[in-house]
Enzyme design. Structure first.
Site, PDB file in Angstrom:
ATOM      1  N   ARG A 108       1.923 -39.606   9.083  1.00 57.19           N
ATOM      2  CA  ARG A 108       0.711 -40.584   9.397  1.00 57.19           C
ATOM      3  C   ARG A 108       1.336 -41.385   7.599  1.00 57.19           C
ATOM      4  O   ARG A 108       0.759 -41.089   7.160  1.00 57.19           O
ATOM      5  CB  ARG A 108      -0.770 -40.984   9.731  1.00 57.19           C
ATOM      6  N   HIS A 135       2.976 -48.012  16.203  1.00 54.63           N
ATOM      7  CA  HIS A 135       2.206 -46.180  16.866  1.00 54.63           C
ATOM      8  C   HIS A 135       2.380 -45.349  17.766  1.00 54.63           C
ATOM      9  O   HIS A 135       1.319 -45.848  18.918  1.00 54.63           O
ATOM     10  CB  HIS A 135       0.778 -46.635  16.081  1.00 54.63           C
ATOM     11  N   GLN A 138      -0.699 -43.011  20.050  1.00 53.19           N
ATOM     12  CA  GLN A 138      -2.320 -44.176  20.324  1.00 53.19           C
ATOM     13  C   GLN A 138      -1.147 -44.932  21.881  1.00 53.19           C
ATOM     14  O   GLN A 138      -1.769 -44.700  22.685  1.00 53.19           O
ATOM     15  CB  GLN A 138      -2.089 -45.336  19.722  1.00 53.19           C
ATOM     16  N   ASP A 233      -6.926 -55.582  18.575  1.00 50.03           N
ATOM     17  CA  ASP A 233      -7.751 -54.431  17.438  1.00 50.03           C
ATOM     18  C   ASP A 233      -7.204 -54.596  16.253  1.00 50.03           C
ATOM     19  O   ASP A 233      -7.896 -55.778  15.731  1.00 50.03           O
ATOM     20  CB  ASP A 233      -6.019 -53.399  17.182  1.00 50.03           C
ATOM     21  N   CYS A 273      -7.499 -48.730  20.074  1.00 51.87           N
ATOM     22  CA  CYS A 273      -7.539 -47.772  19.535  1.00 51.87           C
ATOM     23  C   CYS A 273      -8.431 -47.240  19.066  1.00 51.87           C
ATOM     24  O   CYS A 273      -8.130 -45.886  18.693  1.00 51.87           O
ATOM     25  CB  CYS A 273      -5.736 -47.927  19.121  1.00 51.87           C
ATOM     26  N   ARG A 301      -5.705 -38.779  23.882  1.00 50.34           N
ATOM     27  CA  ARG A 301      -5.429 -38.949  22.296  1.00 50.34           C
ATOM     28  C   ARG A 301      -4.918 -37.193  22.103  1.00 50.34           C
ATOM     29  O   ARG A 301      -3.821 -36.826  22.242  1.00 50.34           O
ATOM     30  CB  ARG A 301      -5.719 -38.820  20.931  1.00 50.34           C
TER      31      ARG A 301
HETATM   32  N1  NVA Z   1      -3.894 -51.293  13.005  1.00 47.84           N
HETATM   33  C1  NVA Z   1      -4.695 -50.254  12.671  1.00 47.84           C
HETATM   34  C2  NVA Z   1      -4.290 -48.782  13.809  1.00 47.84           C
HETATM   35  C3  NVA Z   1      -5.377 -47.932  13.333  1.00 47.84           C
HETATM   36  C4  NVA Z   1      -5.327 -47.146  14.609  1.00 47.84           C
HETATM   37  C5  NVA Z   1      -4.484 -49.813  11.403  1.00 47.84           C
HETATM   38  O1  NVA Z   1      -2.409 -48.999  11.320  1.00 47.84           O
HETATM   39  O2  NVA Z   1      -4.843 -49.389  10.650  1.00 47.84           O
HETATM   40  N1   CP Z   2      -6.581 -44.422  16.967  1.00 48.40           N
HETATM   41  C1   CP Z   2      -6.632 -44.060  15.369  1.00 48.40           C
HETATM   42  O1   CP Z   2      -4.898 -43.519  15.392  1.00 48.40           O
HETATM   43  O2   CP Z   2      -7.577 -43.240  15.563  1.00 48.40           O
HETATM   44  P1   CP Z   2      -7.299 -42.721  13.999  1.00 48.40           P
HETATM   45  O3   CP Z   2      -7.214 -43.865  12.802  1.00 48.40           O
HETATM   46  O4   CP Z   2      -8.640 -42.316  13.300  1.00 48.40           O
HETATM   47  O5   CP Z   2      -6.492 -41.449  13.532  1.00 48.40           O
END
Ligand code: NVA
Ligand code: CP
Length: 313
Positions: A108, A135, A138, A233, A273, A301
């Site tokens: 990530r 992502h 997800q 989101d 998500c 997930r």
């Molecule tokens: N769009 C959000 C998704 C988190 C799972 C982010 O990147 O923070």
């Molecule tokens: N939805 C998701 O990826 O959650 P986290 O940021 O908690 O991993």
């Protein structure tokens, strides 16, 4: 017939064939049932997954780590700040070294190119656990969850309401168009909130092939009309914390609340998500309503990522 995905990286849903997507779903369903019935399913006995996080995470980190444990292997967490990746050591050198120790890497990070380069220079599967651009784990989970609830994907309409330029909007464009769902993105009018043009073009090409639709609009009411799924989101993704106040003003008209969801089908699913800012992009009356499947989505997930890991590692 089963297609072998062994050794394959998962960077974008766009890179998967429809057969591969459904193969992930079929194995996820089997693994979910085995877990429920307490049947061992140690498909990755002794395998090692490196998990590199340059951004925070609850679901991704824990579901991958638990998933590896349940598959008989081990997930090892590395804070992106505490390893040399991309700073003192080039991505290509890191990729080559880690490929000598591990059987797979989940990463990530911010810059999507880092993930592309890890896969290019390494010799083990790389799984994208979120970048600024995409992502995919997800959205594969989201599609699996919709399939569980509706028994079908093709022909359904999903409306995403929020930042059209973020990782969720992009992966939903990739994923929904791949499986023949109509996908509508409702986003504010500024250039900075529009989806990536190449991703939209790819989604339109998929939709043409599938006979489905891709729509980008600024009108939330028209956008959610007759939707089978409403998705939202956070308004400011990780790394955009400095823009949060400004974004709150811009996105307020796109809040998913009781007035807006009335325009969807009565049996619509609400999805997010997570993490969610309750009272911002969604109100409690929607996220806690019987239409909301956010916790099934979060649970899935685990099952979907176990299937991905078992197939590619
Ligand atoms: N769009 C959000 C998704 C988190 C799972 C982010 O990147 O923070
Ligand atoms: N939805 C998701 O990826 O959650 P986290 O940021 O908690 O991993």
């Amino acid at each position: 017939m089963a297609v072998s995905m062994k050794g394959k990286s998962l960077i974008s849903i766009h890179d998967l064939s429809i057969e591969e997507v459904y193969q992930i779903f079929e194995l996820a369903k089997i693994l979910k049932l085995k877990r429920l019935s307490g049947e061992p399913h140690r498909l990755l006995e002794g395998k090692k997954l490196g998990m590199i996080f340059s951004k925070p995470s609850t679901r991704t980190r824990i579901s991958f780590e638990v998933g590896m444990y349940e598959l008989g292997g081990v997930g090892m967490f590395f804070d992106g700040k505490s390893i040399h990746l991309g700073k003192k050591e080039s991505i290509s050198d890191t990729a080559k070294v880690l490929s000598r120790y591990l059987d797979g890497i989940m990463i990530r990070t911010f810059d999507h190119q880092e993930v592309v380069d890890l896969a290019r220079f390494g010799s083990i599967p790389i799984i994208n656990g979120l970048t600024d651009l995409l992502h995919p784990c997800q959205v594969l989970t989201d599609l699996f969850t919709i399939l569980e609830k509706k028994q079908v994907l093709k022909g359904l309409k999903l409306t995403y309401v929020g930042d059209g330029g973020n990782n969720m909007a992009h992966s939903l464009l990739n994923g929904c168009s791949k499986v023949g769902m109509d996908v509508t993105i409702v986003t504010p009018s500024g250039n900075e909130y529009q989806p990536n043009a190449e991703i939209v073009a790819n989604a339109q090409a998929n939709a043409k092939y599938q006979g489905s639709k891709v729509e980008i609009t600024t009108d939330p009411v028209a956008g959610v009309k007759d939707a089978d799924v409403i998705y939202t989101d956070v308004w400011a993704s990780m790394g955009m914390e400095g823009e949060a106040n400004e974004r709150e003003k811009v996105f307020q008209p796109l809040q998913v609340n009781e007035a807006l969801v009335k325009h969807a089908k009565a049996d619509y699913l609400f999805m997010h998500c997570l993490p969610a800012y309750r009272g911002k992009e969604v109100v409690n009356e929607v996220i806690d309503s019987p239409n909301s499947v956010v916790f099934d989505e979060a649970e899935n997930r685990l099952h979907v990522q176990k299937a991905i890991m078992a197939l590619v590692m």
